[in-house]
Design a protein around this motif. Structure first.
Motif, PDB file in Angstrom:
ATOM      1  N   TYR A  46      41.049  47.666  40.726  1.00 32.86           N
ATOM      2  CA  TYR A  46      40.223  46.714  40.773  1.00 32.86           C
ATOM      3  C   TYR A  46      40.141  46.248  41.651  1.00 32.86           C
ATOM      4  O   TYR A  46      41.006  44.724  41.574  1.00 32.86           O
ATOM      5  N   ILE A  47      39.874  44.849  42.739  1.00 28.48           N
ATOM      6  CA  ILE A  47      39.654  43.877  43.247  1.00 28.48           C
ATOM      7  C   ILE A  47      38.219  42.533  42.290  1.00 28.48           C
ATOM      8  O   ILE A  47      37.281  43.271  42.518  1.00 28.48           O
ATOM      9  N   LYS A  48      39.142  41.816  41.383  1.00 26.12           N
ATOM     10  CA  LYS A  48      38.041  41.327  40.599  1.00 26.12           C
ATOM     11  C   LYS A  48      37.544  39.847  41.418  1.00 26.12           C
ATOM     12  O   LYS A  48      39.013  39.469  41.530  1.00 26.12           O
ATOM     13  N   TRP A  49      36.233  39.597  41.208  1.00 28.59           N
ATOM     14  CA  TRP A  49      36.383  38.174  41.262  1.00 28.59           C
ATOM     15  C   TRP A  49      34.935  37.119  40.221  1.00 28.59           C
ATOM     16  O   TRP A  49      34.924  37.702  39.371  1.00 28.59           O
ATOM     17  N   GLU A  50      36.097  36.198  39.959  1.00 30.00           N
ATOM     18  CA  GLU A  50      35.646  34.751  38.672  1.00 30.00           C
ATOM     19  C   GLU A  50      34.682  33.808  40.059  1.00 30.00           C
ATOM     20  O   GLU A  50      35.836  33.195  40.220  1.00 30.00           O
ATOM     21  N   ALA A  51      33.586  33.714  39.038  1.00 32.90           N
ATOM     22  CA  ALA A  51      33.222  32.635  39.981  1.00 32.90           C
ATOM     23  C   ALA A  51      33.220  31.303  38.972  1.00 32.90           C
ATOM     24  O   ALA A  51      33.258  30.327  40.010  1.00 32.90           O
ATOM     25  N   ILE A 100      43.873  41.000  41.941  1.00 29.24           N
ATOM     26  CA  ILE A 100      43.878  42.745  41.601  1.00 29.24           C
ATOM     27  C   ILE A 100      43.731  42.746  39.934  1.00 29.24           C
ATOM     28  O   ILE A 100      44.568  42.140  39.406  1.00 29.24           O
ATOM     29  N   SER A 101      43.075  43.909  39.417  1.00 28.25           N
ATOM     30  CA  SER A 101      43.360  43.977  37.844  1.00 28.25           C
ATOM     31  C   SER A 101      44.640  44.560  37.373  1.00 28.25           C
ATOM     32  O   SER A 101      44.769  44.557  36.364  1.00 28.25           O
ATOM     33  N   ALA A 102      44.967  45.137  38.234  1.00 29.75           N
ATOM     34  CA  ALA A 102      46.246  45.697  37.921  1.00 29.75           C
ATOM     35  C   ALA A 102      47.930  45.631  38.699  1.00 29.75           C
ATOM     36  O   ALA A 102      47.736  45.517  40.277  1.00 29.75           O
ATOM     37  N   ARG A 103      49.007  46.107  37.784  1.00 28.61           N
ATOM     38  CA  ARG A 103      49.803  46.001  39.309  1.00 28.61           C
ATOM     39  C   ARG A 103      51.324  46.798  38.166  1.00 28.61           C
ATOM     40  O   ARG A 103      51.020  47.220  36.817  1.00 28.61           O
ATOM     41  N   LYS A 268      33.636  40.488  32.165  1.00 32.09           N
ATOM     42  CA  LYS A 268      34.420  41.264  33.012  1.00 32.09           C
ATOM     43  C   LYS A 268      33.157  42.356  34.063  1.00 32.09           C
ATOM     44  O   LYS A 268      33.867  42.719  34.580  1.00 32.09           O
ATOM     45  N   TYR A 269      32.669  42.924  33.335  1.00 33.95           N
ATOM     46  CA  TYR A 269      31.633  43.189  34.569  1.00 33.95           C
ATOM     47  C   TYR A 269      31.154  42.638  35.087  1.00 33.95           C
ATOM     48  O   TYR A 269      30.736  43.221  36.914  1.00 33.95           O
ATOM     49  N   ARG A 270      30.852  41.035  35.317  1.00 38.46           N
ATOM     50  CA  ARG A 270      30.369  40.229  36.447  1.00 38.46           C
ATOM     51  C   ARG A 270      31.304  40.143  37.250  1.00 38.46           C
ATOM     52  O   ARG A 270      31.249  39.916  38.426  1.00 38.46           O
ATOM     53  N   SER A 271      32.215  40.247  36.671  1.00 40.48           N
ATOM     54  CA  SER A 271      33.838  40.413  37.810  1.00 40.48           C
ATOM     55  C   SER A 271      34.212  41.000  38.405  1.00 40.48           C
ATOM     56  O   SER A 271      35.104  40.896  39.755  1.00 40.48           O
ATOM     57  N   LEU A 272      33.958  42.332  38.156  1.00 41.53           N
ATOM     58  CA  LEU A 272      34.138  43.522  38.741  1.00 41.53           C
ATOM     59  C   LEU A 272      32.477  43.532  39.799  1.00 41.53           C
ATOM     60  O   LEU A 272      32.476  44.815  40.242  1.00 41.53           O
TER      61      LEU A 272
END
Length: 318
Positions: A46-51, A100-103, A268-272
């Motif tokens: 996922y692309i995740k965003w942290e406010a 990005i949530s994984a590599r 986690k759910y909010r960031s995704l």
């Protein structure tokens, strides 16, 4: 050989015996509605965003080649259906609010990372745990990685939902020193309702472990884990049915863990940008967990050690 890993935890004490390093592998065939690692479910990151990290510079919006980013009243919106996960926005984000949530990891990287804490494993009877997602889906990688870690004296555990084909499972589990095996719901229809799939493979794979252990082909430990989720897995009927399954394999199971629900994964759910039906669900009452614990004890009669883990809610003082 490479595998996608979305997180690592050093110094864990709840993913097997002793002090451990846990690797979380990307991808899971189940869709558990209470999942605490939603970023690990899809096969791709996922692309995740942290406010809390965002400085509102709009750099991500400017550099996105597909123009799928934009701010709304609730934060950064991402059109995930059109996102190719190219990662340009994450690389250009000055505050690292987008990630990005994984590599991809190589086996050499994984072994080198695990070696950082080998003195702790040796001192506290620990090791390495492969979790997820579902690590079994990356079978050839975890099999070779486990063998490499064994060669340098590191204990290796597999934390698994048990959901994969019996052929795949039988081909990978033997090298592990401990199998942390999920039993969530006994009824196959309810299992499908809450996880997206039936439990037939899971029960077949548990039977396979038991057969191999009874024949001395598998010499490791077997820990059963049951997430105790409000209105999903926490019914007395379900726990009683699971207790009867565990009793069937009492000669090969070393421990049964009732894991209390927690809502610590809200962020986690909010960031995704994913809605979560358990966002406002409270912790399980302590008395409820104790009642379920007593049901297991009545069936098993000390034949299998049962433990309760996780936070529970105490009754308010009168």
């Amino acid at each position: 050989m490479e595998a996608l890993i979305f997180d690592t935890h050093r110094g864990t004490s709840h993913d097997g015996e002793g002090l451990r390093t846990t690797f979380f592998f990307q991808g899971c065939p189940l869709q558990c509605r209470w999942c605490h690692n939603p970023e690990g479910i899809p096969s791709k990151p996922y692309i995740k965003w942290e406010a809390r990290k965002c400085i509102g510079c709009h750099t991500c919006i400017k550099v996105c080649p597909r123009n799928i980013l934009g701010f709304t009243e609730t934060g950064l919106g991402i059109d995930r259906a059109r996102c190719t996960r190219c990662g340009i926005c994450t690389k250009r984000c000055p505050s690292k609010a987008l990630q990005i949530s994984a590599r991809a990891w190589t086996i050499d990287e994984l072994v080198g990372y695990a070696l950082k804490d080998k003195h702790f494993y040796d001192s506290f009877n620990g090791g390495v745990t492969f979790s997820g997602g579902e690590a079994a889906l990356q079978g050839p990688f975890i099999l070779e990685a486990a063998e490499r870690l064994h060669a340098i004296g590191i204990n290796v555990a597999l934390d698994t939902s048990g959901y994969c084909t019996p052929e795949l499972f039988e081909s990978i589990f033997l090298p592990f020193d401990c199998i942390l095996f999920d039993l969530k719901i006994a009824d196959k229809d309810l299992h499908k309702k809450f996880t997206g799939a039936g439990n037939e493979f899971i029960l077949q794979n548990l039977a396979c472990i038991a057969q191999k252990k009874r024949n001395s082909e598998y010499t490791g430990e077997v820990w059963i884990r049951t997430p105790v989720i409000p209105s999903a897995t926490d019914s007395e009927e379900n726990i009683l049915s699971l207790a009867n399954i565990v009793d069937t394999y009492r000669d090969v199971i070393n421990r049964w863990e009732l894991c209390a629900f927690n809502n610590m994964c809200k962020s986690k759910y909010r960031s995704l940008g994913i809605a979560w039906e358990y966002m406002e669900t409270d912790l399980l009452p302590q008395a409820r967990m104790q009642r379920l614990f007593q049901i297991t004890k009545k069936v098993l009669e000390e034949k299998v050690p049962v433990v309760c883990t996780g936070l529970t809610a105490k009754a308010h003082d009168s």
